[in-house]
Design an enzyme around this catalytic site. Structure first.
Site, short mmCIF file in Angstrom:
data_model
loop_
_atom_site.label_atom_id
_atom_site.label_comp_id
_atom_site.label_asym_id
_atom_site.label_seq_id
_atom_site.Cartn_x
_atom_site.Cartn_y
_atom_site.Cartn_z
CB CYS A 1 -3.43 75.64 71.45
SG CYS A 1 -4.03 77.11 71.31
N GLY A 2 -0.64 76.40 70.83
CA GLY A 2 0.56 77.36 70.47
C GLY A 2 0.40 78.85 70.92
CB THR A 3 -1.74 81.20 69.61
OG1 THR A 3 -3.10 80.53 69.18
CG2 THR A 3 -0.73 81.44 68.55
CG ASP B 1 -2.31 72.27 70.13
OD1 ASP B 1 -1.51 72.79 70.91
OD2 ASP B 1 -2.89 73.08 69.24
CG HIS B 2 1.13 70.09 67.61
ND1 HIS B 2 -0.73 69.81 67.48
CD2 HIS B 2 1.52 70.87 66.80
CE1 HIS B 2 -0.70 70.75 66.32
NE2 HIS B 2 0.67 71.49 66.05
CG HIS C 1 -17.52 92.34 88.77
ND1 HIS C 1 -17.16 92.96 87.50
CD2 HIS C 1 -16.83 92.91 89.69
CE1 HIS C 1 -16.26 93.72 87.84
NE2 HIS C 1 -16.10 93.92 89.03
CG HIS D 1 -13.40 92.42 86.96
ND1 HIS D 1 -13.07 93.62 86.14
CD2 HIS D 1 -13.07 92.44 87.95
CE1 HIS D 1 -12.61 94.26 87.19
NE2 HIS D 1 -12.37 93.73 88.17
CB ILE E 1 -5.79 82.00 69.57
CG1 ILE E 1 -5.07 83.55 69.94
CG2 ILE E 1 -7.12 82.71 68.63
CD1 ILE E 1 -4.35 84.11 68.77
N GLY E 2 -6.81 79.08 69.38
CA GLY E 2 -7.91 78.08 69.19
C GLY E 2 -8.66 77.71 70.49
C1 RB5 Z 1 -0.89 74.67 65.96
O1 RB5 Z 1 0.15 74.67 65.18
C2 RB5 Z 1 -1.34 75.99 66.19
O2 RB5 Z 1 -2.09 76.62 65.40
C3 RB5 Z 1 -2.34 75.89 67.51
O3 RB5 Z 1 -1.59 75.40 68.62
C4 RB5 Z 1 -2.95 76.99 68.21
O4 RB5 Z 1 -2.07 78.23 68.26
C5 RB5 Z 1 -4.25 77.64 67.48
O5 RB5 Z 1 -4.85 78.38 68.01
#
Ligand code: RB5
Length: 145
Positions: free
Chosen positions: A65-67, A8-9, A134, A98, A69-70
């Site tokens: 993505c930024g983190t 993503d951005h 595993h 694993h 996580i998403g």
């Molecule tokens: C976008 O601002 C951010 O929320 C996305 O890149 C990501 O980190 C979501 O988990």
């Protein structure tokens, strides 16, 4: 090995660096976007990349993505996908040995370019250990797909 990559951005800039790295290493890849810094939903690239992996158009996927996580949450909702959020070399290797992960998620706002490239290198080049314990655990994951 064919790799599907997407961002993503928040992951766009690191994705561009990883694409350049894959090119430099002559690793075959398809870039599923995003292609600029315009705000977009991580879900879209995650679904394109994981579809390519689950339909075997690519053996592995990389999502940024930024983190991270998403991307990893979305990726793990897709049947046949085992995605790991990785920001260090130990887990890059361990998750292949694993968990036989087929998708790597990273946070472009979390790590630097050089560690990200090293993670990609280790993750792409480590084979599943194929040890019985595993295999059994991965099979249990597949039962929950
Ligand atoms: C976008 O601002 C951010 O929320 C996305 O890149 C990501 O980190 C979501 O988990």
């Amino acid at each position: 090995m064919k790799v599907a990559i997407g961002a993503d951005h928040g992951g766009f800039e690191l994705k561009e660096k990883i694409v350049a790295y894959l090119k430099e290493k002559s690793i075959d890849y398809t870039d599923y976007g995003t292609y600029d810094m315009t705000s977009c939903d991580y879900n879209d690239a995650a679904l394109k990349v994981t579809t390519a992996v689950s339909e075997k158009q690519a053996e592995r996927g990389i999502l940024i993505c930024g983190t991270g996580i998403g991307m990893s949450i979305q990726a793990n909702k897709v049947k046949g996908i085992r995605a790991a959020l990785v920001h260090d070399l130990f887990t890059a290797k361990a998750t292949r040995l694993h968990n036989d992960t087929n998708v790597l998620a990273m946070g472009g706002r979390i790590i630097g370019d050089e560690i990200a490239k090293a993670i990609v290198d280790v993750w792409l080049h480590t084979e599943f250990s194929n040890e019985e314990r595993h295999r059994r655990r991965v099979e249990k994951l597949e039962k929950n797909d």
